[in-house]
Structures are given as C-alpha cells and as structure tokens.
Design an enzyme around this catalytic site. Structure first.
Site, PDB file in Angstrom:
ATOM      1  N   ASP A  88       0.828  -1.198   0.000  1.00 48.65           N
ATOM      2  CA  ASP A  88       0.000   0.000   0.000  1.00 48.65           C
ATOM      3  C   ASP A  88       0.868   1.255   0.000  1.00 48.65           C
ATOM      4  OD1 ASP A  88      -2.650   1.374   0.480  1.00 48.65           O
ATOM      5  OD2 ASP A  88      -1.559   2.014   2.276  1.00 48.65           O
ATOM      6  N   GLU A 140       1.036  -0.821  -5.128  1.00 53.21           N
ATOM      7  CA  GLU A 140       0.085   0.262  -5.376  1.00 53.21           C
ATOM      8  C   GLU A 140       0.895   1.532  -5.603  1.00 53.21           C
ATOM      9  OE1 GLU A 140      -3.491   2.901  -3.402  1.00 53.21           O
ATOM     10  OE2 GLU A 140      -1.741   2.279  -2.269  1.00 53.21           O
TER      11      GLU A 140
END
Length: 972
Positions: free
Chosen positions: A199, A242
């Site tokens: 993330d 990401e």
C-alpha cells in the site's frame, strides 16, 4: 507450484468486513468469508485480495493499523483466519493481503511511545520542529487535509503524514523500521499467505528538493523486500505495488525482474473510461504503448474500480475536466482528485458498457481484478462519508440486511444500499444466480473463457490491429502459437469495419461464447458490431475445425489412410459371383468372405450386437462394373439372430470407407461394405428413379422413386442419405421398421411426419419386405437428429467447461444448453403426439404403440425436426420410448465431453436437467402423469447394458456407469 501463477490470476478484491457476517454482530468476518468460498469458486476467481483486517481504530477503513500482528476482533481470530486460508488453498485459491509499509495509526504503540520526549522510538517516525520542511510536496487528500504536517502537543513537534493526520508516516531512513516491517511480512507469510499488496509504496522516503515520491531509495527498499521474501520462501510469493504514478514513474518498481512482481496499471484505467466516452481507441492505444517494456516475469494488474475513488491523479488537466463532466457532473461524487462511484452507477446503469469494459478488463494484457459486488452491478450511497459509499455490505439476497447479516439494522457497520434501482431488493446474488441473463452469469461465463485461455490472455503478447475505423479497438493475443482475436466497438452506434487479417489465411475464427465457427480468413475480414458490442475469437486451423465436427460413426482420415496390416484375404479362384450366387459358389472363398465381413460388422455401431457368425441369405447384382451386390445377411450373435441388408463392392483401388478384405486371384482387388459410402446411396436412388427391376435366385427386387434425383447425396448416418430436399433410407437392419413405416405413415396426419414416396422391395411369393424408402422434405441442410444433438451438446458444454459446478450452476447451465433444452422439449411433445396418433391407427391394446427408436428416427432441417421412420412393431409403456431418447441424449453429452477438458463434471447435471425437461414436455402434451416413472433407472440400466454391447466406446461405457451408480449396482 508455478512461480508465475500470478500471471494467470483472476483477482477478487473484498472487505472481510463487508462480505458476510457469520456471527450476526453486524460486521463481516473470516468465518463468513469461509462460508462464501463456494460462491467465489463458482464465480471463477482464483485469487483473493483481502483489504486490511488488522487491529485498527478504523478511521481510514483499516489502513490505519494499530497492531500488525492482530486481527480486528469483529473479523474473528487468528484461528479463524487460518481456517479460511486452509480452505481457500484447498479450493485452489491464493490469498493476497495488505502490507501497509508507509504509515501506521496514531494509536499504534510505536507512535504512542515515539511521542514521548527522549523516547528511543522517536526515530520510527518523521518529525520536525517546523512545518516548512519538504515544501511543495503535494497534499494527496486535499479535500480533508490542509498540510502534510500535523503538530503533536505531547511530542512538541510536527509529524509527517502523506495521507490523513491520524496516519503518521514511518521513517524508512531508520533501519529498524525496515527490519520491523520485514518481520510483519514474515509473520503472515509463515502462516501461508501467497502475496502482499504494498500500500502507498511510492512515499516511503523523504528528501528536500524533491516531491518525495518514487525516490531511488524507495525502489531499493522494494528490491530488498523482495530479496528478503525469496531468500526465506523461494519463488512463488508475490508483491503487488500500489503505485499511482505516470508510466515512466511506475516502471522502475519492476526493476530488472528483481522488484515487485506486479503493479496496478493506473495509467491505463482512466483511459478505458475516456476512450469509452470519446468513442475513440486512441487513449487506450497510447497507454498500452506507454506501459510496454516491463520484465518478462512481471505483470500488470488491471482494474476498473476498487475501494477508493476512481483516481484522476495521473491524467492531464484537460482529461480530468472531461471525465468529471461526463462521469460525475454532480459534485457530491467528486472527492480528492477522483470520483467516488461504483462501476455500474458510474456507467449510468448501461449494461452494454458494463459488458464491454469487462471484455477489455479480461482480455487486455495483465491480471484482472474484480471489486466485490461489481459482478452483480451493485450501487453506491453518496450520503456516506469519505469513500464509504462504495464499501457497503455485499448484497446476497432480498432478505433482511441484504442477506449480509441477521444483526439488527442499527448495528450494521454500514447500511446496505436500500433505495433506488440498486437497492438490494432488486440487485442481489440470489436473484441473479439462477437467471441465465444476469450480470453475474455474464461475468461467470466470461471468467470461464478467461480461465480456459489463461496462458494466452495472462502471458501472451498483444498486437494492436490497425483498423481504419477508430471506434473499433482490435487486438490479437498470442502465446506459443495459440491466438485469440478481440474486437470491440467503443461507439454507442453500430459499426461496420474490415479487420486487416492478411497473413492469417486458412485460419477459422471460432467465436468463444457460442463456440460457433465463422467463415475462414481469406484476407481482409468484414465484420459488424452492435452498439458497444464485442467479439472474441480463437483462430484455429481449418482442419482442426473439420475434425471437431466429424460424426461419431465416421472414422478419422488418419484411420482410413493405408491398408491395415491384418487385412483379411479372400482367395478367389473365379469371378466375384462365386462369393454371392449359390449356383456358382466358391465355398472356400465365400467362407473367407463371410468371416472377414463378420469381423468388420462387429465394429459397426449401427448393429445392436456383435455377430458371431454371418450367413448369406440372398444377393442381387446392382452394378456389373465395378461389381456391386445387394445382399441379405443372417447374423447370429449372443442376443439371437437378425437380418441385415448390406451393399458389397469389389474395387481395384483401396480408396473409400468400408474396406474389409483383400481379394487374391480372380483379378484381385478389395472388398468394401458400403453402408458409409455416399456414392452407393446416390447410385441406388438413380436406379430407383429409372424404375428398378431385378431377380435373384430367390426373390424379385422392385423399386421406384418418382421425384427429383440430386446429383449427389450426403451421408447423414449409415443407412440415411439426403440431398436437395430428397432422402433415401436403407434398412441396414431388417427388423420390420421400414415395413411398419410404409404401412402407417400415410395414415398419420402430423405435419412433421414425412411420408415415403418410393422405395426398394424384396418379394418372394406372398412374403414382402421393405429394403429402402425414399421421400422429400423442405429445402435446407439436413442433419440426422443425433448429430444435431451432439452439435448442440458440444456447443453447450464448451460454454460450461471452464466453470466449476457449484453455486448458481443451474442458471449457467440453462443458458448454455438453451438450444438443446428446446430440442429436447420439442421431442418430448412430438413423442406424445406420435403415441396418440399411432394408437388411433393401430387401435387399443396393452400399452401404447411404441416408436421403438431413438434420435436416429428424426432429421433436423433448418431448425425443424421431422420423423422419417418407425422402429419394429411393439407396444408398452411410453417410458420405454422416453428412455431410448434419454439414452441418446446422454451419449451425446458424454461424446461431447470427451473432446473438451473440464466439461465432464457437468454431464450428470446436464443429463438430469434435460431428462426432466423431456418428461415434463411429454406429460404437458399428454396432460397426464407418466406411468411407472420409478422404474426409469432400472429401464435405463438395462438399455445401457444392451447398448454397451454395440461397441467399446467410452461414451457408451460412461452411460452404463452412470446408471449403475444410480441403481446402486456398482461398476463405477
């Protein structure tokens, strides 16, 4: 394990909290997710991406983690997680979880300790005495945060955060931070997870004078992460980045194959929506070219929507303004630099655009990601804060709380969508599961195709085709010689176009949803697509398609080539008449001839049993040169004796079907039985049209055909040929069926019963038998009904073969087998009408007069089904005729399944489904219940045992095994 499994992955993203609540506390949990694994398996996904489920105050939907090693109690325990993980793996699914490296929650013990003056943990986070450091770095959540710095009164300093102020960034310049995060990764990898979504990976490091994104230090940290993962576990666990960046900023994360395994294709995603509204393929082509050049082992992750806003960060200002205007004219749906809408509302509820975007998602280069609920077209709730409007509970049914939870409504973590067109009362899994036309079943069917061609679509190359019409996007996917062609219409209007397929000559496009072959490629290829339409084709050699549609009774060309090494020899001292004419017989030659003929007849599926002995009853010469004789044979076998009518020819060459012996002496040559030779049927029809008269030693042969004579006939099956609206049926088995047909058909007023107009007859005194019949039917291309059934079974099972048999199977099957079900119901009705008509003609008696034949009695012409012949005399329960049809249906299904991997598990279910349709149609037509229906299994077992004696083909053995299982008599 294939270390490149992620290239073949179809990923399903879900909130544990939003999916299913098993303990009725208002929050989804791991036990609930475990219970729903059969649904996900049946959907066709093979990888699950779980959003954060760790201990958290939930100020940012779990991305604000307060303990990396504990599960949020509302989701269950670590033991619950292990049970879920074990069952997912047992079902062949892999699991990817979040690894939030950039920040923690302010509630994390690390931060609480770091706040204290003089704490040794202070260096775990980024602190400053002034908010002036790193000036110019953009604020990502500009709708919520005024700055990347927030003052902490306990610490007496500012802390750095790229996202919310309650998510302080970790200090990756501190080696202890990196070591701690590696330990987090090891903890979950030791438990068995298959990968990690990294993330917010671009923001790990900060440097003055930069934008603090994608710094070289960050790229190196990612490489160290992968190295640590592979040193401990070897290849096979995956890192998914990401990185919402421009293409040139994202590519470095792959490294030289030593960085992340996968990264989201953020540059492509908004251009799909842009191209769709501009009705021009340019934005897609541009981003496909910009995102080329990743390492061979790397993979893009493709997506349409997810748990965040549809991000418009990495588009130009002009593109963003256009996308906002067309997709989010209402400012309530705009957040940060994106659009907070689910997919279906984003598309205005337009199903065609929904299907088109999924066609691109599933066929462009990369591994597709589905966001939970998008497979049923779930909506959103703009009145919920932040991005919670796209994170509402999964809609399982129209029951209370959308079937998500039995908890009181006020205890749900978020309310389900309950108003408007996307209300769970209308949009839910239960309603769509059994509806073959639902969005859910569309996605399931498409994922079946995706999984069948996983290597081509996941690993293959992509070549854009330069179509002149810019509203058309066309590309070829290719892997190890296997080619898939994708054609999509981005316009809301129909489009005609030419595909530049020069170089593909000789290949046949086979449409993948229907499995229908299109005309072969001969150069530029003209197509037309409806509004937002698309097509997928497998490009296959013409010879492969021809082999696929070979009748079940025909021998493949390779089996017909050459002479078998063990071909029997018939020693002939005189002419060929010595084999057939009793007064001129060569006994030694005839014995060899009949022995060789018995051997070949034991391989013929049109015979009910294998003959042990063959005798010649009569013979008549039909043609002198080359010699061709019509023979009446007596066949003795284990089941008794029967008579057969068979043409035999002597030829000097060995070309053609039916070769069974070599002749030595008497001029030599080769003997053929002509039951499968269309030339014989054409010759016989011509002779009948001339008015045939012949005399053997024992009987007269007389025949006529008053109608049109085609130049050639096509063999529909042994014993039946047709052409130009004319049919000729030869009674290879002399069981009295053709005699009964000739006698009764003129008295039947059913329009689909084709009365004979001519025939060939054997007459000896008062004894008379029908050897052949002729007749007509409407113009068109005829098919014997079993061949037609087999074709529909192949097409139907091809649509099912890549789907697991699981939840919602009936809906998928009903759609895939729709044409076959319609045929079965038609046959059920017509059998009922035939029984009634025969009873009117033949009178009352014990039981009804039976058809006593299966699908071979019928012929299909341009969608209409005609009855051409009856079987032998007999009366009994209608169930006997229904069993004959059911047997042929089952054999067609098993034959079709032999040719395709993955179709086998569907056959039993399909057979039950079709037999229920057959019985239902018959009973509706008779307006009464079937007698002795409980005896159907035993009747089918007896029939399967009898039919298994015909030939040792797997399809007949499979039907026998099925009914042995059903009746509990063993045998597999």
């Amino acid at each position: 394990m294939d270390p490149l499994w992620y290239k073949d992955a179809v990923i399903y993203q879900l909130h544990v909290r939003s999916f299913f609540d098993a303990n009725d506390d208002g929050y989804g949990d791991f036990e609930g997710l475990r219970q729903k694994l059969p649904y996900l398996e049946a959907l066709g996904v093979n990888t699950l991406w779980l959003m954060p489920f760790f201990q958290s105050p939930l100020r940012d939907d779990g991305y604000d983690i307060s303990d990396y090693y504990q599960i949020l109690p509302v989701h269950g325990s670590l033991e619950d997680f292990r049970r879920f993980l074990d069952e997912a793996h047992a079902r062949g699914m892999r699991v990817i979880i979040e690894l939030v490296l950039n920040h923690t929650s302010i509630d994390h013990p690390w931060f609480q300790e770091a706040r204290k003056p003089g704490s040794p943990m202070r260096d775990f986070y980024v602190w400053s005495d002034t908010p002036e450091r790193y000036k110019g770095v953009r604020v990502i959540f500009q709708d919520f945060e005024p700055s990347n710095w927030t003052f902490d009164p306990v610490a007496g300093a500012y802390y750095w955060h790229r996202f919310y102020h309650h998510q302080p960034d970790l200090n990756w310049d501190n080696p202890e931070v990196e070591k701690a995060m590696h330990q987090v990764m090891f903890f979950w990898a030791d438990m068995g997870v298959d990968g990690f979504r990294l993330d917010a990976i671009p923001y790990l490091y900060e440097r003055e004078g930069t934008n603090c994104e994608n710094l070289p230090e960050t790229i190196e940290a990612v490489k160290r992460l992968r190295k640590a993962l592979e040193e401990r576990y070897g290849p096979g666990k995956v890192l998914l980045a990401e990185a919402n960046m421009w293409p040139e900023e994202t590519l470095p994360y792959f490294g030289e194959g030593d960085g992340v395994h996968m990264a989201y294709n953020f540059p492509l995603m908004p251009r799909l929506f842009l191209a769709l509204r501009r009705e021009d393929r340019g934005p897609i082509e541009a981003m496909l070219q910009e995102t080329e050049g990743i390492p061979e082992s790397a993979q893009w992750a493709l997506f349409l929507r997810n748990h965040d806003e549809l991000t418009l960060e990495k588009v130009t200002e002009e593109e963003r303004e256009f996308l906002w205007e067309v997709y989010a004219p209402d400012p309530r749906y705009r957040i940060n630099l994106g659009i907070r809408r689910r997919l279906m509302p984003l598309l205005g509820g337009d199903r065609r655009r929904f299907e088109l975007l999924h066609a691109l998602l599933f066929t462009l280069k990369g591994s597709p990601i589905l966001y939970y609920g998008d497979e049923i077209g779930m909506g959103d709730n703009p009145f919920l804060g932040d991005r919670n409007g796209v994170r509402t509970p999964m809609q399982w049914s129209a029951d209370r709380n959308a079937g998500f939870s039995r908890a009181p409504y006020h205890r749900l973590f978020l309310p389900p969508v309950s108003e408007g067109p996307y209300s769970y009362h209308f949009v839910n899994v239960e309603a769509q599961q059994e509806n073959p036309h639902s969005l859910l079943n569309f996605v399931r069917r498409f994922l079946g195709i995706r999984n069948r061609y996983a290597r081509v679509l996941g690993r293959g190359s992509l070549r854009l085709l330069p179509v002149e019409n810019r509203r058309i996007l066309a590309y070829e996917r290719e892997y190890q010689g296997e080619k898939i062609l994708v054609v999509a219409n981005l316009s809301r209007y129909s489009q005609a176009f030419d595909l530049p397929l020069e170089g593909y000559e000789g290949l046949v496009p086979v449409e993948l949803f229907s499995q229908n072959p299109f005309p072969p490629v001969e150069g530029r290829y003209r197509l037309a697509l409806g509004p937002h339409g698309f097509m997928l084709f497998a490009l296959r050699p013409k010879q492969e398609i021809e082999r696929l549609y070979l009748p079940d009774w025909a021998a493949p060309e390779e089996e017909m080539a050459g002479i078998p090494q063990d071909l029997p020899t018939v020693p002939l001292s005189g002419g060929v008449e010595g084999l057939f004419i009793d007064t001129l017989v060569d006994e030694r030659a005839r014995a060899s001839f009949l022995s060789a003929l018995g051997r070949v007849l034991s391989e013929r599926s049109w015979l009910a049993s294998r003959p042990k002995q063959v005798g010649l009853k009569d013979a008549l010469r039909l043609q002198k040169e080359p010699p061709l004789y019509l023979t009446l044979l007596r066949l003795e076998g284990e089941g008794g004796s029967l008579e057969a009518f068979l043409p035999i020819a002597l030829r000097q060459d060995r070309e053609g079907p039916g070769l069974f012996a070599r002749v030595r002496g008497g001029g030599g040559g080769y003997l053929f039985e002509l039951s499968q030779d269309p030339g014989f049927y054409a010759l016989l029809l011509r002779r009948l049209a001339q008015g045939f008269e012949g005399r053997s030693l024992k009987a007269h042969y007389r025949g006529r055909h008053p109608g049109h004579v085609p130049e050639a006939l096509e063999l529909l099956r042994p014993g039946l040929a047709a052409g130009e609206g004319v049919w000729l049926q030869v009674g290879l088995i002399q069981d009295g069926g053709l005699d009964r047909t000739e006698r009764l058909f003129p008295h039947l007023s059913l329009p689909w019963v084709r009365r004979p107009v001519g025939g060939l007859y054997w007459e000896r005194g008062r004894e008379r038998r029908v050897l052949a019949l002729t007749g007509t039917f409407p113009s068109g291309q005829p098919q014997e009904a079993f061949a037609y059934t087999l074709r529909l079974a192949r097409e139907g099972l091809a649509r099912l073969q890549d789907h697991p048999v699981g939840e919602g199977a009936l809906g998928l099957m009903a759609d895939a087998l729709r044409e076959l079900e319609a045929l079965v119901r038609l046959l059920g009705v017509r059998l009922a009408l035939l029984h009634r008509a025969l009873q009117e003609v033949e009178g009352e008696g014990d039981g009804v007069p039976l058809l006593n034949r299966g699908l071979g009695a019928f012929v299909e012409v341009e969608g209409e089904v005609f009855l051409l012949a009856l079987g032998k005399e007999g009366r009994g329960l209608p169930l006997r005729d229904l069993a004959r049809l059911a047997y042929d249906l089952e054999r067609a299904l098993y034959l079709a399944a032999e040719e395709m991997e993955g179709a086998g598990p569907w056959v039993d279910l399909a057979a039950d489904f079709l037999e229920e349709a057959l019985f239902q149609a018959y009973q509706e037509a008779t307006q009464g219940a079937l007698e002795a229906l409980e005896g159907f299994p035993q009747l089918m077992l007896a029939l399967a045992q009898e039919q298994a004696l015909r030939e040792e083909k797997p399809s007949r053995q499979e039907v026998l095994k099925r009914w042995r299982r059903r009746t509990g008599e063993g045998g597999g």
